[in-house]
Design a protein around this motif. Structure first.
Motif, PDB file in Angstrom:
ATOM      1  N   LEU A 254       0.831  -1.247  -0.154  1.00  0.00           N
ATOM      2  CA  LEU A 254       0.123  -0.021   0.053  1.00  0.00           C
ATOM      3  C   LEU A 254       0.696   1.353   0.006  1.00  0.00           C
ATOM      4  CD1 LEU A 254      -2.629  -0.980   2.748  1.00  0.00           C
ATOM      5  CD2 LEU A 254      -2.866  -1.453   0.389  1.00  0.00           C
ATOM      6  N   THR A 255       2.097   1.286   0.562  1.00  0.00           N
ATOM      7  CA  THR A 255       2.820   2.280   0.708  1.00  0.00           C
ATOM      8  C   THR A 255       4.099   2.112  -0.071  1.00  0.00           C
ATOM      9  OG1 THR A 255       4.171   1.417   2.696  1.00  0.00           O
ATOM     10  CG2 THR A 255       2.092   2.623   3.090  1.00  0.00           C
ATOM     11  N   ALA A 256       4.894   3.307  -0.113  1.00  0.00           N
ATOM     12  CA  ALA A 256       6.231   3.093  -0.925  1.00  0.00           C
ATOM     13  C   ALA A 256       7.023   2.118  -0.286  1.00  0.00           C
ATOM     14  CB  ALA A 256       6.738   4.659  -1.250  1.00  0.00           C
ATOM     15  N   GLY A 257       7.188   2.343   1.237  1.00  0.00           N
ATOM     16  CA  GLY A 257       8.092   1.554   1.922  1.00  0.00           C
ATOM     17  C   GLY A 257       7.919   0.090   1.829  1.00  0.00           C
ATOM     18  N   GLN A 258       6.615  -0.275   1.755  1.00  0.00           N
ATOM     19  CA  GLN A 258       5.965  -1.742   1.696  1.00  0.00           C
ATOM     20  C   GLN A 258       6.340  -2.322   0.277  1.00  0.00           C
ATOM     21  OE1 GLN A 258       1.863  -1.371   2.585  1.00  0.00           O
ATOM     22  NE2 GLN A 258       2.157  -1.013   4.709  1.00  0.00           N
ATOM     23  N   TRP A 259       6.362  -1.439  -0.691  1.00  0.00           N
ATOM     24  CA  TRP A 259       6.681  -1.843  -2.174  1.00  0.00           C
ATOM     25  C   TRP A 259       8.313  -2.096  -2.120  1.00  0.00           C
ATOM     26  CZ3 TRP A 259       5.610  -3.614  -6.447  1.00  0.00           C
ATOM     27  CH2 TRP A 259       6.323  -3.427  -7.719  1.00  0.00           C
ATOM     28  N   LYS A 260       9.137  -1.252  -1.595  1.00  0.00           N
ATOM     29  CA  LYS A 260      10.510  -1.435  -1.486  1.00  0.00           C
ATOM     30  C   LYS A 260      10.704  -2.491  -0.637  1.00  0.00           C
ATOM     31  CE  LYS A 260      14.678   0.912  -0.256  1.00  0.00           C
ATOM     32  NZ  LYS A 260      15.324   2.160   0.766  1.00  0.00           N
ATOM     33  N   ALA A 261       9.985  -3.094   0.355  1.00  0.00           N
ATOM     34  CA  ALA A 261      10.501  -4.532   0.962  1.00  0.00           C
ATOM     35  C   ALA A 261       9.970  -5.469   0.067  1.00  0.00           C
ATOM     36  CB  ALA A 261       9.554  -4.259   2.314  1.00  0.00           C
ATOM     37  N   LEU A 262       8.923  -5.414  -0.424  1.00  0.00           N
ATOM     38  CA  LEU A 262       8.484  -6.430  -1.294  1.00  0.00           C
ATOM     39  C   LEU A 262       9.589  -6.732  -2.549  1.00  0.00           C
ATOM     40  CD1 LEU A 262       6.524  -8.745  -2.259  1.00  0.00           C
ATOM     41  CD2 LEU A 262       5.288  -6.866  -3.605  1.00  0.00           C
ATOM     42  N   LEU A 263      10.112  -5.717  -3.126  1.00  0.00           N
ATOM     43  CA  LEU A 263      11.267  -5.909  -4.147  1.00  0.00           C
ATOM     44  C   LEU A 263      12.564  -6.231  -3.382  1.00  0.00           C
ATOM     45  CD1 LEU A 263      10.817  -2.630  -6.019  1.00  0.00           C
ATOM     46  CD2 LEU A 263       9.481  -4.783  -6.323  1.00  0.00           C
ATOM     47  N   ALA A 264      12.896  -5.944  -2.122  1.00  0.00           N
ATOM     48  CA  ALA A 264      13.798  -6.545  -1.580  1.00  0.00           C
ATOM     49  C   ALA A 264      13.895  -7.918  -1.282  1.00  0.00           C
ATOM     50  CB  ALA A 264      14.318  -5.663  -0.448  1.00  0.00           C
ATOM     51  N   ALA A 265      12.803  -8.387  -0.729  1.00  0.00           N
ATOM     52  CA  ALA A 265      12.337  -9.773  -0.702  1.00  0.00           C
ATOM     53  C   ALA A 265      12.597 -10.747  -1.782  1.00  0.00           C
ATOM     54  CB  ALA A 265      11.190  -9.996   0.093  1.00  0.00           C
ATOM     55  N   THR A 266      11.820 -10.230  -2.890  1.00  0.00           N
ATOM     56  CA  THR A 266      11.851 -11.061  -4.213  1.00  0.00           C
ATOM     57  C   THR A 266      13.214 -10.852  -5.005  1.00  0.00           C
ATOM     58  OG1 THR A 266      10.484  -9.431  -5.231  1.00  0.00           O
ATOM     59  CG2 THR A 266       9.375 -11.214  -4.111  1.00  0.00           C
TER      60      THR A 266
END
Length: 409
Positions: A254-266
């Motif tokens: 939902l947020t830019a931070g959550q998007w960044k975390a998803l990209l980092a995980a994957t």
């Protein structure tokens, strides 16, 4: 007495509420007050109301539904459709005292106590009436939900027919509005000495919720219904992914931070950085993630599909991504029961035995209060008539003989 157990004194301790309601909205509102310490007296006709045997039921046919929605209350079995029973109900609803004179109902037709009848006995009575549609037209959660368009948003994107959802969400929200209305009316009575006549309609509750979300104005502005998007999260990015070993998870950004975390995980940050110019998009922006949700999903799906659930969970947690597993309800309840801090507890429910149930979701100092069992139908009939109305043993016996009241079977 229900409303007095649990650690310390709860905020509504001493408040007396008479609830003459069935199914979900009214009983859930009364139970919300009981969970906060109120003495809520549920009134049913002898033999039970229309929801007394409602599914789900246990192996003996006893309603788990009824037990679940009446935890912590007292029960009076009274034929309030007769003149004598109506008089007793009226006396209970207008009982004197600063902490009495609160009546919650969803009764329709001639059996309903009118506000005029109530105020003739007690001018400062608080009366909250729940109805299907404003003005009294019959409606239930499922018909209201169909009428406000939710089934046309629910289901797979390529599905043509409406899809009903299983949870009676408007009922529960209506019950919380009813409880809030009672608390507001109590504050008003304490401040001004005046009573209140409030009504809450399921259809109003549903439309209010959709209006508060901006969904009604969206449809009004566009002049067309929002298309189905399946399991995608509307207006942002979130969708389900299967793992290599047959599990399924939902990942949300939902947020830019959550998007960044998803990209980092994957490990896909470079892929999406290279893709943004081609898409003319800034995927740190929520709206752009929604517009390109199918492209994002297609790029991420192979990462999930190539890994077992345990690895997926570990990688997402390490990156502090926002995600959750899909579970069936049997899995969910067992996990909750194993968690000492959960609101789900097992208790002994009279007539049923051990029952997985819930306590109040409002925690006091971070600690949930223990759940309280529902009463047997009519368990408190004699005590209420004696304690609250001052009837003698002989008078109560005559009411039993006439079939106007009943005790537990």
């Amino acid at each position: 007495m229900p409303g007095t157990s649990g650690p310390g004194e709860r905020p509504l301790e001493g408040l007396h509420v008479v609830e003459c309601a069935s199914f979900v909205a009214g009983p859930s509102g009364g139970m919300a007050l009981a969970r906060l310490g109120a003495d809520v007296l549920r009134v049913d006709p002898p033999g039970g109301g229309g929801d007394f045997h409602r599914w789900p039921v246990d192996d003996q046919g006893t309603s788990l539904y009824w037990a679940g929605l009446n935890k912590g209350k007292r029960s009076l079995a009274l034929d309030f459709r007769t003149p004598e029973g109506r008089e007793l109900l009226l006396a209970l609803a207008t009982e004197p005292g600063a902490d009495s004179g609160v009546y919650l109902d969803n009764v329709a037709g001639r059996a309903r106590l009118t506000h005029e009848e109530l105020t003739a006995r007690r001018p400062d009575v608080i009366h909250v009436h729940i109805e299907g549609a404003a003005g009294g037209k019959p409606a239930v959660d499922y018909t209201v939900n169909a009428g406000v368009g939710i089934p046309h948003l629910t289901g797979p994107a390529d599905h043509a027919a409406p899809v009903n959802h299983a949870l009676p969400a408007w009922d529960f929200l209506c019950g919380q509005y009813a409880a809030t209305g009672i608390l507001a009316a109590l504050h008003r009575r304490h401040r001004t000495g005046e009573g209140s006549s409030l009504s809450v309609a399921l259809s109003d509750v549903a439309l209010t919720a959709l209006g508060d979300l901006g969904w009604l104005d969206e449809a009004h502005r566009t002049g067309r219904p929002r298309p189905r998007i399946g399991n995608h999260t509307y207006g942002s990015f979130g969708v389900d992914f299967p793992t290599a070993d047959g599990h399924r998870v939902i990942a949300v950004a939902l947020t830019a931070g959550q998007w960044k975390a998803l990209l980092a995980a994957t490990g896909t940050a470079d892929v999406f950085a290279a893709l943004e110019p081609a898409l003319d998009a800034d995927l740190s922006d929520e709206s752009d993630r929604y517009r390109h949700r199918e492209t994002i999903e297609a790029i991420l799906r192979p990462w999930f599909a190539a890994r077992p659930y345990e690895e997926v969970a570990r990688r997402l947690d390490e990156a502090r991504a926002l995600w959750g597993p899909y579970r069936d309800m049997a899995e969910a309840v067992e996990l909750a029961l194993a968690d000492e801090n959960s609101v789900v507890r097992e208790m002994d429910q009279p007539g049923i035995g051990p029952m997985a149930t819930t306590t109040c979701p409002i925690r006091t100092d971070g600690v949930p209060t223990p759940p309280m069992p529902a009463p047997a139908l009519g368990a408190d009939t004699d005590a209420v008539l004696s304690e609250r109305l001052g009837l003698s043993h002989s008078e109560i016996g005559k009411l039993h003989d006439a079939g106007l009241v009943a005790g537990p079977r």
